[in-house]
Design a protein around this motif. Structure first.
Motif, PDB file in Angstrom:
ATOM      1  N   ASP A   1       0.820  -1.208   0.000  1.00  0.00           N
ATOM      2  CA  ASP A   1       0.000   0.000   0.000  1.00  0.00           C
ATOM      3  C   ASP A   1       0.855   1.261   0.000  1.00  0.00           C
ATOM      4  O   ASP A   1       0.454   2.289  -0.554  1.00  0.00           O
TER       5      ASP A   1
ATOM      6  N   HIS B   1      -4.401   3.032   1.700  1.00  0.00           N
ATOM      7  CA  HIS B   1      -4.406   2.950   3.156  1.00  0.00           C
ATOM      8  C   HIS B   1      -4.418   1.482   3.606  1.00  0.00           C
ATOM      9  O   HIS B   1      -4.887   0.599   2.895  1.00  0.00           O
ATOM     10  N   SER B   2      -3.884   1.267   4.804  1.00  0.00           N
ATOM     11  CA  SER B   2      -3.940  -0.034   5.470  1.00  0.00           C
ATOM     12  C   SER B   2      -4.585   0.155   6.831  1.00  0.00           C
ATOM     13  O   SER B   2      -4.558   1.258   7.397  1.00  0.00           O
ATOM     14  N   ALA B   3      -5.161  -0.922   7.366  1.00  0.00           N
ATOM     15  CA  ALA B   3      -5.803  -0.828   8.686  1.00  0.00           C
ATOM     16  C   ALA B   3      -5.677  -2.152   9.425  1.00  0.00           C
ATOM     17  O   ALA B   3      -5.514  -3.213   8.823  1.00  0.00           O
TER      18      ALA B   3
ATOM     19  N   SER C   1      -6.166  -4.257   3.819  1.00  0.00           N
ATOM     20  CA  SER C   1      -5.190  -3.571   2.970  1.00  0.00           C
ATOM     21  C   SER C   1      -5.851  -3.144   1.673  1.00  0.00           C
ATOM     22  O   SER C   1      -6.948  -3.596   1.323  1.00  0.00           O
TER      23      SER C   1
ATOM     24  N   PRO D   1     -10.006   5.638   4.785  1.00  0.00           N
ATOM     25  CA  PRO D   1     -10.186   5.043   6.117  1.00  0.00           C
ATOM     26  C   PRO D   1     -11.624   4.606   6.379  1.00  0.00           C
ATOM     27  O   PRO D   1     -11.853   3.690   7.172  1.00  0.00           O
TER      28      PRO D   1
ATOM     29  N   VAL E   1      -5.779   3.112  11.413  1.00  0.00           N
ATOM     30  CA  VAL E   1      -5.562   3.198   9.966  1.00  0.00           C
ATOM     31  C   VAL E   1      -4.215   3.872   9.703  1.00  0.00           C
ATOM     32  O   VAL E   1      -3.851   4.837  10.382  1.00  0.00           O
ATOM     33  N   SER E   2      -3.492   3.343   8.723  1.00  0.00           N
ATOM     34  CA  SER E   2      -2.219   3.946   8.305  1.00  0.00           C
ATOM     35  C   SER E   2      -2.379   4.546   6.918  1.00  0.00           C
ATOM     36  O   SER E   2      -2.845   3.870   5.990  1.00  0.00           O
ATOM     37  N   ALA E   3      -1.994   5.805   6.780  1.00  0.00           N
ATOM     38  CA  ALA E   3      -1.910   6.400   5.448  1.00  0.00           C
ATOM     39  C   ALA E   3      -0.752   5.735   4.702  1.00  0.00           C
ATOM     40  O   ALA E   3       0.073   5.049   5.313  1.00  0.00           O
ATOM     41  N   PRO E   4      -0.660   5.887   3.387  1.00  0.00           N
ATOM     42  CA  PRO E   4       0.403   5.216   2.627  1.00  0.00           C
ATOM     43  C   PRO E   4       1.793   5.506   3.178  1.00  0.00           C
ATOM     44  O   PRO E   4       2.230   6.660   3.236  1.00  0.00           O
TER      45      PRO E   4
ATOM     46  N   GLU F   1       2.869   5.478   6.196  1.00  0.00           N
ATOM     47  CA  GLU F   1       2.912   6.234   7.451  1.00  0.00           C
ATOM     48  C   GLU F   1       3.431   5.402   8.622  1.00  0.00           C
ATOM     49  O   GLU F   1       4.281   5.863   9.393  1.00  0.00           O
TER      50      GLU F   1
END
Length: 491
Positions: A347, A353-355, A410, A415, A449-452, A454
C-alpha cells in the motif's frame, strides 16, 4: 519516488542503446569490443553511484549498508577495467584474456557482496534444510555446466591451459554464485532488502545462464560474435544497477522485518532434481539412440515428478497448519503479522491505506467459568464465523490467542472502509445458541488506519490496541472505537 523513476528511465535508456549498438549494428570485432567496454563502464559508473547512495541511507541496518558498499566495489571493477585496458593497448586476443580475468574478479566481488546481505533468521533445523536445498540446486547447476561446457571441452581435445580462465574458473565462480543466490531465494530476506535482492539474484542467474550458453558454444566449436557474450554481461550489469536503485525507493526502506523465502525460490530444488533426467533424455534424442536411455530418462522424470508433487502437497499442508489457528481455522499470529507487513509495503507503494482491527471478547472469562471451557471454545468458533462473514476480501481475520482476534485490511481507498468493516462486525454480534443455552457475543473493537507509508506493523497494532481499550471502557456491550492522538496521552 520521482528520483527512482528517473533513474530507472536513465538505466533503461543506457541498456537499450548498448544492446542496439552490440546486436543491432553490423560492426567489426574491434568496434563491438570497445562498444561493450564503454557500455560496461557506463553501467559501472551508474552502479557505483546508486550503490553508494543506498549504502548511505541512514534508516537501513548497518549490515545492509555494508552489503551495498560491497556492491559498489563490484561496479568499481568495471569502472577501473576500461581505463586499464586502454592504457595497456592490448591486441584483440590479449583483450579477451584481460576481459576473462576482469570477469572473474567481478564475480568474486559479487560473491562477497551477496554474502553480506541480511537473510531471514532460521532455526538450526530450518537452516540445515536451507543448505540442503541450496546444495540440490548446486548439483543441478553442476550437471548443466558439465553437459554444456566441461565434458565437451574434455572430449574436444582442447588444452585446458589455453583459456584456463574461461574453461575452469568461470564454472567454479558461476557455481559459487548459484549456491549463494539459491540460499538467498530459499531462505528469504528482510523486507528492506527483499526486492533489491531479487534483482541481484536475477542478475546472477543471467550471468550463470550466459556463461553456460557461451561455454557450450565454445566447447562445440560454434563461432559466434563476441557481442553475444557481452550482451549477457551487460544484462547482468543492468539488473545489478536496478537493484541499487530499488533499494533507494522509500517504500523499500519503510520497516525492517524478516520475510520467508521468495515463492520462486521454493521451486528451485524441484527444478534442479529434474535436470538429470532432462539432460539424459535430450542426449538420447540428440544421439538418435533413444533406447534404452531415453525410456529410462522419461521414467525417471515421471517418478521424480510424482514424488515431488506429493512432497509439495505435504509441504503445503504443513505450511497451512503452521499459519492457522487450530481451534477456529483463522490465521494465527504469525500469518497475521506477515500479511500485515506485506500489505503495508504494497500500500505504501500503491498510495493506498492499510488498517488493523484488534478485537477482544467481553466477559469471556465469565462464559468459561459459568458454562465450561467447551462452551467457551464454541463461542470463539462463533466469533470466528462472524469475522469470516463480515471481513471483505482481501482482508484477513486472525486469532492472536485466547479471546483476542484481529483483522488486517489492505488496499483501502479511504479510512472509511475500515470503519464500515468494524461496524459490520459489531452489528453481527449478538445472542448465539451454544449447547441449548443462549449466550450473548459481545466484543470491544479497536480500529487504527495507516496512510500510505505512514506506519509500521507494530505501531499500527499498538494504536488499534489503544482504541480497543477505549471501546472496552465504554461497558460490556459491543463497542468499537478509532485511534486518536489523545489516546497516546492517556496511556
Amino acid at each position: 519516488m520521482a528520483p527512482a523513476r528517473a533513474s530507472y528511465r536513465a538505466l533503461g535508456l543506457l541498456y537499450a542503446l548498448a544492446m542496439i549498438a552490440l546486436l543491432g549494428m553490423n560492426l567489426g570485432p574491434d568496434d563491438n569490443e570497445w562498444i561493450a567496454e564503454a557500455a560496461r563502464f557506463g553501467f559501472g559508473v551508474f552502479g557505483v553511484v546508486a550503490a553508494l547512495h543506498a549504502a548511505r541511507l541512514p534508516d537501513l541496518p548497518a549490515r545492509l549498508r555494508r552489503a551495498w558498499t560491497a556492491v559498489a566495489g563490484c561496479f568499481g571493477v568495471l569502472v577501473v577495467s576500461v581505463p586499464v585496458l586502454l592504457l595497456l593497448d592490448l591486441s584483440l586476443d590479449d583483450t579477451k584474456t584481460a576481459d576473462d580475468v576482469i570477469h572473474v574478479i567481478f564475480v568474486v566481488a559479487l560473491l562477497i557482496a551477496l554474502q553480506l546481505f541480511p537473510l531471514a533468521k532460521l532455526r538450526p533445523r530450518d537452516r540445515a534444510k536451507n543448505v540442503l536445498d541450496a546444495m540440490t540446486v548446486l548439483v543441478g547447476g553442476s550437471l548443466v555446466l558439465w553437459y554444456t561446457a566441461v565434458d565437451p571441452m574434455i572430449h574436444s581435445g582442447h588444452d585446458f591451459t589455453e583459456g584456463f580462465v574461461a574453461a575452469v574458473l568461470y564454472p567454479i565462480g558461476d557455481l559459487a554464485l548459484l549456491f549463494t543466490v539459491a540460499r538467498a531465494l530459499l531462505r528469504g530476506a528482510d523486507d528492506s532488502a527483499r526486492r533489491p535482492l531479487q534483482l541481484l539474484t536475477a542478475g546472477t542467474l543471467v550471468l550463470f545462464a550466459g556463461d553456460a550458453v557461451n561455454g557450450y558454444l565454445n566447447a562445440h566449436g560454434i563461432m559466434v560474435s563476441a557481442s553475444w557474450q557481452f550482451s549477457w554481461w551487460i544484462t547482468t550489469d543492468a539488473l545489478l544497477a536496478a537493484a541499487a536503485v530499488e533499494q533507494s525507493r522509500p517504500a523499500r526502506r519503510a520497516g525492517f522485518t524478516h520475510r520467508p523465502g521468495f515463492r520462486i525460490g521454493r521451486c528451485l530444488p524441484y527444478l534442479a532434481v529434474m535436470v538429470a533426467p532432462g539432460l539424459m533424455l535430450y542426449s538420447a534424442i540428440a544421439s538418435k539412440h533413444f533406447s534404452p536411455w531415453g525410456g529410462i530418462a522419461i521414467g525417471g522424470a515421471a517418478l521424480s515428478a510424482l514424488v515431488l508433487s506429493r512432497q509439495t502437497l505435504v509441504q503445503r499442508e504443513s505450511d497451512e497448519l503452521a499459519l492457522t489457528d487450530g481451534l477456529t481455522g483463522l490465521a494465527n499470529r504469525s500469518r497475521f503479522r506477515e500479511t500485515s507487513h506485506r500489505g503495508l509495503h504494497r500500500d505504501a507503494r500503491d498510495g493506498l491505506h492499510s488498517a488493523v482491527l484488534v478485537i477482544d471478547m467481553n466477559s469471556f472469562k465469565e462464559i468459561n467459568d459459568t458454562f465450561g471451557h467447551q462452551a467457551g471454545d464454541a463461542v470463539l468458533i462463533e466469533l470466528a464465523d462472524v469475522l469470516r462473514r463480515c471481513v471483505p476480501s482481501p482482508g484477513l481475520p486472525a486469532r492472536l490467542g485466547g479471546d483476542e482476534f484481529a483483522v488486517v485490511l489492505s488496499g483501502l481507498a479511504a479510512p472509511q472502509q475500515a470503519y464500515e468493516t468494524a461496524g459490520r462486525i459489531a452489528a453481527a454480534l449478538g445472542p448465539v445458541a451454544v449447547d441449548g443455552r443462549l449466550i450473548t457475543l459481545a466484543a470491544s473493537i479497536g480500529v487504527a488506519v495507516s496512510a500510505p507509508g505512514e506506519l509500521h506493523h507494530d505501531e499500527l497494532v499498538h494504536r488499534a490496541d489503544l482504541a480497543m481499550y477505549k471501546a472496552k471502557a465504554l461497558g460490556p456491550a459491543t463497542r468499537w472505537a478509532v485511534w486518536q492522538e489523545s489516546l497516546e496521552t492517556a496511556a
